[in-house]
Design an enzyme around this catalytic site. Structure first.
Site, PDB file in Angstrom:
ATOM      1  N   GLU A  46       0.859  -1.177   0.000  1.00 34.35           N
ATOM      2  CA  GLU A  46       0.000   0.000   0.000  1.00 34.35           C
ATOM      3  C   GLU A  46       0.899   1.232   0.000  1.00 34.35           C
ATOM      4  O   GLU A  46       1.657   1.463   0.941  1.00 34.35           O
ATOM      5  CB  GLU A  46      -0.901  -0.002   1.232  1.00 34.35           C
ATOM      6  CG  GLU A  46      -1.808  -1.222   1.309  1.00 34.35           C
ATOM      7  CD  GLU A  46      -2.544  -1.321   2.638  1.00 34.35           C
ATOM      8  OE1 GLU A  46      -2.574  -0.315   3.388  1.00 34.35           O
ATOM      9  OE2 GLU A  46      -3.075  -2.400   2.937  1.00 34.35           O
ATOM     10  N   ASP A  57      -4.434   8.904  10.900  1.00 35.39           N
ATOM     11  CA  ASP A  57      -3.092   8.397  11.152  1.00 35.39           C
ATOM     12  C   ASP A  57      -2.507   8.920  12.448  1.00 35.39           C
ATOM     13  O   ASP A  57      -2.786  10.044  12.880  1.00 35.39           O
ATOM     14  CB  ASP A  57      -2.171   8.773   9.980  1.00 35.39           C
ATOM     15  CG  ASP A  57      -2.551   8.040   8.712  1.00 35.39           C
ATOM     16  OD1 ASP A  57      -2.617   6.798   8.771  1.00 35.39           O
ATOM     17  OD2 ASP A  57      -2.805   8.684   7.688  1.00 35.39           O
TER      18      ASP A  57
END
Length: 259
Positions: A46, A57
């Site tokens: 990814e 995140d």
């Protein structure tokens, strides 16, 4: 046939998917990282699109994203780096990023560029599922791209079944409601959630991410799904080691996958 489809037709267990942020720690290491992951036995990669406000995140990927932008990474530069990636990299590749930079590029143009360089799919954490169905699905399908949706512990069974019905490739099981980052171990609540999803007997295979980065979390993910997704730990190792190959070796040692 899409490479993600091929992967899961060949293997339903033991999958390792690894995330990294394009442009970190060095702006031109995208190919070197992908080739190192392939040599190390990763099944899927990814490639993160850096963004100034990565809301899902944790600090490791946030810092990497900030540094990548300072290094001059952009979607256009990334596609340039990936232009002939299929001459050396065979494993499935996904782009993972937020909707804002993709929409600035143009979704149709983004899908076309993905198809041109051999990208197999995308993960867009802030793309609402209803919007995906109404405005994005047809374009992605036309270009042969899988759109991978995230499922969290708060996602209802009804919604999970709806996502399973209208997507393919795999389902990304987020281990908790927290942001990305490594955990020492998955608690009983998380493991109950994994068992609940497994008990739904969904059509799509599942990969577990967020918090995977050591032997305990890697083994738990592999026990409850088709495989594990590792991001923050690998990004951290890329910043700490001398080369992508060293980072991959350290990752395999940390998870116990090596040997």
């Amino acid at each position: 046939m899409n490479r993600i489809t091929q992967l899961f037709e060949t293997r339903r267990t033991g999958i390792l998917s690894v995330y990294f942020t394009a442009g970190y720690p060095h702006p031109d290491h995208t190919r070197a990282i992908l080739e190192a992951l392939q040599r190390g036995g990763a099944d899927l990669a990814e490639i993160g699109i850096p963004f100034s406000d990565p809301i899902a995140d944790g600090p490791v990927i946030r810092q990497a994203s900030t540094q990548a932008l300072r290094n001059g990474m952009s979607l256009r530069r990334l596609f340039e780096q990936l232009k002939d990636i299929r001459s050396t990299v065979r494993m499935p590749l996904l782009l993972m990023g937020y909707l804002n930079p993709i929409m600035q590029y143009g979704f149709e143009a983004f899908c076309r560029s993905c198809a041109d360089v051999g990208i197999d799919g995308m993960i867009i954490p802030d793309l609402p599922f209803a919007d995906y169905l109404a405005a994005y699905r047809a374009t992605a399908l036309r270009h042969g791209l899988k759109v991978i949706m995230l499922i969290t512990p708060e996602t209802s069974d009804e919604r999970i079944r709806l996502i399973d019905q209208h997507t393919d490739g795999f389902l990304y099981l987020v281990s908790s409601a927290a942001t990305t980052g490594t955990q020492h171990a998955f608690d009983p609540v998380a493991q109950a959630y994994f068992r609940r999803i497994a008990g739904m007997h969904l059509r799509n295979p599942r990969l577990i991410g967020f918090g995977v980065g050591n032997r305990a979390t890697y083994d738990a993910a592999q026990a409850h799904a088709s495989g594990a997704i590792i991001g923050s730990k690998f990004v951290q190792l890329l910043g700490q080691t001398a080369s992508p190959d060293d980072a991959v070796k350290a990752l395999l040692e940390a998870t116990g996958r090596e040997g």
